[in-house]
Each structure stands twice: as structure tokens, then as C-alpha cells.
Write an enzyme that holds these catalytic residues in place. Sequence first.
Site, PDB file in Angstrom:
ATOM      1  N   ARG A 233       2.617 -10.882  -6.168  1.00  0.00           N
ATOM      2  CA  ARG A 233       3.074 -11.794  -5.350  1.00  0.00           C
ATOM      3  C   ARG A 233       3.667 -11.092  -4.251  1.00  0.00           C
ATOM      4  O   ARG A 233       4.742 -10.511  -4.221  1.00  0.00           O
ATOM      5  CB  ARG A 233       3.839 -12.800  -5.923  1.00  0.00           C
ATOM      6  N   ASP A 257      -1.554  -5.480  -1.656  1.00  0.00           N
ATOM      7  CA  ASP A 257      -2.670  -6.521  -1.685  1.00  0.00           C
ATOM      8  C   ASP A 257      -2.130  -7.955  -1.250  1.00  0.00           C
ATOM      9  O   ASP A 257      -2.934  -8.986  -1.154  1.00  0.00           O
ATOM     10  CB  ASP A 257      -3.569  -6.343  -3.107  1.00  0.00           C
ATOM     11  N   GLU A 262       1.588 -14.072   4.071  1.00  0.00           N
ATOM     12  CA  GLU A 262       0.359 -13.884   4.165  1.00  0.00           C
ATOM     13  C   GLU A 262      -0.391 -15.050   4.276  1.00  0.00           C
ATOM     14  O   GLU A 262      -1.563 -15.177   4.561  1.00  0.00           O
ATOM     15  CB  GLU A 262      -0.279 -13.305   2.849  1.00  0.00           C
ATOM     16  N   HIS A 294      -5.461  -9.676  -0.225  1.00  0.00           N
ATOM     17  CA  HIS A 294      -5.475 -10.376  -1.239  1.00  0.00           C
ATOM     18  C   HIS A 294      -6.921 -10.160  -1.898  1.00  0.00           C
ATOM     19  O   HIS A 294      -7.474 -11.142  -2.415  1.00  0.00           O
ATOM     20  CB  HIS A 294      -4.962 -11.946  -0.934  1.00  0.00           C
TER      21      HIS A 294
END
Length: 329
Positions: A233, A257, A262, A294
Site C-alpha cells: 500500500r 508498485d 496513486e 499497481h
Amino acid sequence: MKVAVFSAKKYDRDGLSQWADTSIQFSYHETRLNSDSVKLASGCHAVCVFVNDELNAAVLQQLSQMGIEMVALRCAGFNNVDLTTAKALGIRIARVPAYSPEAVAEHTIGMMLCLNRKLHKAYNRVRDDNFALDGLLGFNLFGKTVGLIGTGRIGQATARILHGFGCQLLCHDIAPSDVLTELGARYVPLPELYAQSDIISLHCPLTPDTKHLINHYSIGSMKDGVMLINTSRGALIDSKAVIDGLKNRKIGYLGLDVYEQEADLFFENLSEQMIDDEIFKRLLTFPNVLITGHQAFFTKEALQEICQVTSDNLLAFASNTATGNELVN
């Protein structure tokens, strides 16, 4: 049963059409669920949402007023959901607790290898007919100490791969895993993990206690040149602190990632737009930073699991039964 699907991409439509129960009627909306878009769920019995959809008190109250009693999360994380309000309103919340943990684990290892061996740079060089090796020096993973923060299913899958590389494993979790101790991993306090790890990988959920777990203080406790990977996260990391760590070379490699802000970036094609997130743009300027959008979960096997479990959760709601995936029942 009619279900409004928010943040719906083509692969969501294809997956739900292929793997969900045909008795469920899905209506797809590319927009994220928020207080402005919630009206699109009118006439439905449930909504299906993803990681960046907003399920705060205001949105949940609007859903309740529309008669919606079920929210199906097609993800494992639920930090975007006000569970207290959902329970008070009698809205059932169910998630997909474990979809191919190997997918995220393998992406994590891929980021480690790419950063270490500078595969992204080598790829671009060769395409330009540049076969020089200067600047591409890496290190062996064999024998390195890797710290895993969070040892649930994804953390365990990551540990198994790293064990195969011959890494020494240090772990931290409020619920230690016997599987990993049998593998040879040691559970240690965070200060010891920070101080001894050559690589640190995050696999814990986002809670009030773990928000900005990686901050100026924790980074200062790490080895010089540490590799830091986050496929969990975004808000586990204080991005400004990480930028400082990159600038003073405390952090030698950074793989992300996920990113704290985001929601306004990932899952969209913004190639012809100006991105005004100065922190994100600053991160992209570092040659030792690798960012993916992601993507770690994104395998055929994981999508199939997500669609099937989401369908089961919705059918269980319709039949007034439980699947065990409920956060609010």
C-alpha cells in the site's frame, strides 16, 4: 441481481463476463466511485469496487439511501472503506482476501532483479546498439539479508522465492508464521530488521499504525544503499522522506508498485496530459527508482480468482449466506 461495477476496465468486463455467475447483471462504469458518481448505482442491488474507489461515510450514506446493501470489493485491501459507517448502515462488505499471492510475490522479485541488474537500462541500451557494461554492475542475491515486513500469504510467497535464491530472511509481523520459521526465517523487532537488511520488502496492510511506517527515522536506521520495495500500500511510505533518502544515498534502490497519491494517476493513460504531482515527478527523476502502476496483481490467474470470488460474495449476499470473506456481515 443488478450490480454497478466502478473503475471498470476492459479486463474487468472480460473477466467478470467469463468467470462470474451469469445470473448477476453487471453494469460497468469506468469512473471511480465517489460522491459525484454514486448516482450511477441507482436501481442496483449492490456495487462492485476496486482499490481507489471512495467508500467514505458520505458515499456509504448515499448508497444506503438508494437501497444498496452490499459492497463487493474486488481486492484484498479495504483502507478506502469506512467499515464503522457501513456496519451502522447495515451495508455488507466483502472482499477477495487472497488472489494468487504468487502474482504479487513474483512481481516483487522481478522489481528486485530489475533494479539490481539494471535490466530496464540494459534493454534501452541494446536497442540503441550500445553494448557497454559500464554502469550496469549489480550484486548477487545469494547470501543477502532480506527483511520482510508483513508475512501473510504474499509475504510467505515472497519468502519462499527468496529462500530459493539463498537469501537470509528477517521477518516482522504481529502474527509470526510457523511456516517461515521452519523455512529458516527469523522474526525480529523492526529496528533490528532495518539495521541488518540489505533489501526491505513491504507486505503489510495499511492501518493507522502502519501509515508512513517508512519515514525519516526508519530510513535513518537502515543500511547505507538499502534496496526498498513496496508492492503493498502506497501510504506505508512517506514519499518525501524517501526522496531525502535517495538524495543522501541512504536508499540505493527503490521499487514501487503503489504510491500514496496513486488514485489520480494509476490505471489511467495520462501520456498526453500534464501530471502536476511534484512528488511523483521527482521520484521519476532518480535513475535508481523503478515504478510500476499497481501492476503486481495483474496476472490471468489472479484476475480469474478475483472475478470468481467476487461473484461468490455477491451470490452469498443474495442468498443471505456467508463466504467468510465478509468484513461487515
